[in-house]
Design a protein around this motif. Sequence first.
Motif, PDB file in Angstrom:
ATOM      1  N   ILE A  32      64.344  56.783  27.506  1.00 34.48           N
ATOM      2  CA  ILE A  32      65.416  56.766  28.496  1.00 34.48           C
ATOM      3  C   ILE A  32      65.082  57.693  29.666  1.00 34.48           C
ATOM      4  CG2 ILE A  32      67.097  56.369  26.647  1.00 34.48           C
ATOM      5  CD1 ILE A  32      68.084  59.299  27.193  1.00 34.48           C
ATOM      6  N   THR A  34      66.013  60.671  32.309  1.00 35.97           N
ATOM      7  CA  THR A  34      66.890  61.838  32.348  1.00 35.97           C
ATOM      8  C   THR A  34      66.735  62.498  33.716  1.00 35.97           C
ATOM      9  OG1 THR A  34      65.346  63.560  31.597  1.00 35.97           O
ATOM     10  CG2 THR A  34      66.379  62.192  29.893  1.00 35.97           C
ATOM     11  N   LEU A  68      70.650  66.651  23.191  1.00 35.60           N
ATOM     12  CA  LEU A  68      71.384  66.279  24.401  1.00 35.60           C
ATOM     13  C   LEU A  68      72.864  66.169  24.052  1.00 35.60           C
ATOM     14  CD1 LEU A  68      69.080  63.432  25.830  1.00 35.60           C
ATOM     15  CD2 LEU A  68      69.051  65.865  26.408  1.00 35.60           C
ATOM     16  N   HIS A 126      72.564  63.303  34.534  1.00 35.75           N
ATOM     17  CA  HIS A 126      71.999  61.994  34.872  1.00 35.75           C
ATOM     18  C   HIS A 126      72.979  60.944  34.371  1.00 35.75           C
ATOM     19  CE1 HIS A 126      69.365  58.488  34.942  1.00 35.75           C
ATOM     20  NE2 HIS A 126      68.500  59.183  35.656  1.00 35.75           N
ATOM     21  N   THR A 129      71.930  58.859  31.262  1.00 35.41           N
ATOM     22  CA  THR A 129      71.868  59.669  30.044  1.00 35.41           C
ATOM     23  C   THR A 129      73.264  59.971  29.517  1.00 35.41           C
ATOM     24  OG1 THR A 129      69.964  60.743  31.098  1.00 35.41           O
ATOM     25  CG2 THR A 129      70.698  61.628  28.992  1.00 35.41           C
ATOM     26  N   SER A 142      66.109  64.635  21.298  1.00 38.97           N
ATOM     27  CA  SER A 142      65.210  64.116  22.331  1.00 38.97           C
ATOM     28  C   SER A 142      63.946  64.956  22.414  1.00 38.97           C
ATOM     29  CB  SER A 142      65.906  64.113  23.694  1.00 38.97           C
ATOM     30  OG  SER A 142      65.996  65.414  24.238  1.00 38.97           O
ATOM     31  N   CYS A 177      62.125  59.105  37.612  1.00 39.45           N
ATOM     32  CA  CYS A 177      62.851  60.366  37.393  1.00 39.45           C
ATOM     33  C   CYS A 177      62.277  61.442  38.320  1.00 39.45           C
ATOM     34  CB  CYS A 177      62.708  60.797  35.937  1.00 39.45           C
ATOM     35  SG  CYS A 177      63.447  59.643  34.767  1.00 39.45           S
TER      36      CYS A 177
END
Length: 208
Positions: A32, A34, A68, A126, A129, A142, A177
């Motif tokens: 994913i 972030t 997270l 984000h 996220t 993560s 990112c």
Amino acid sequence: MAQFFEVHPENPQPRLLKQAGQLLNDGGLLAIPTDSSYAVVARLDDKTAADALRRLRGLDERHHLTLLCRDLAEIGHFARVDNRQYRLLKLATPGPWTFILEATREVPRRVSHPSRKTIGIRVPKHKITLALLEAAGSPLMSTTLIPEGEDLPMNDAQAIFDRYANQLAGVIDGGACPFESTTVIDLSGPTPEIVRRGQGDLATLGLD
């Protein structure tokens, strides 16, 4: 074979994130975006996920996985936070900071550092996220997606899919990112210790 989700970075589609969240519920790993780089995530309560994350990265058990969280209240459930630490966390969340804190009993031993009983923890800034965390309904383990033997994280969702399609359940494409690590601050001792400098102005936290 991994599923590939094209998600809008500013207005994430709830339907797609619900599907991605289900892959996590089924025990899968997701790549994913972030606010620092692409990461691989899994559910905290998945008994095999911590080992799977470390295998994918080629890491040993001494490497801190990062938890997270959705907000400051959730941090307090998984880490021991005193008043001094709380004030610092309140200034820093959400944002590009990772804090090393003493883990509570809610954090499985397989996730915390084996000797120090600490956990890396942060609230990302984000939209994708945070929306995935809401869809999953719980914090996610993560680790930054840095291929084994390399130094830099991957930053292109299609390249991640091409390389890891057989090891991941899904890849969320949210565009590139920032490609700069979070700043890591160890709060487990008597005074804050800067472990790694990255994004974020330490002066805003009174630490520079």
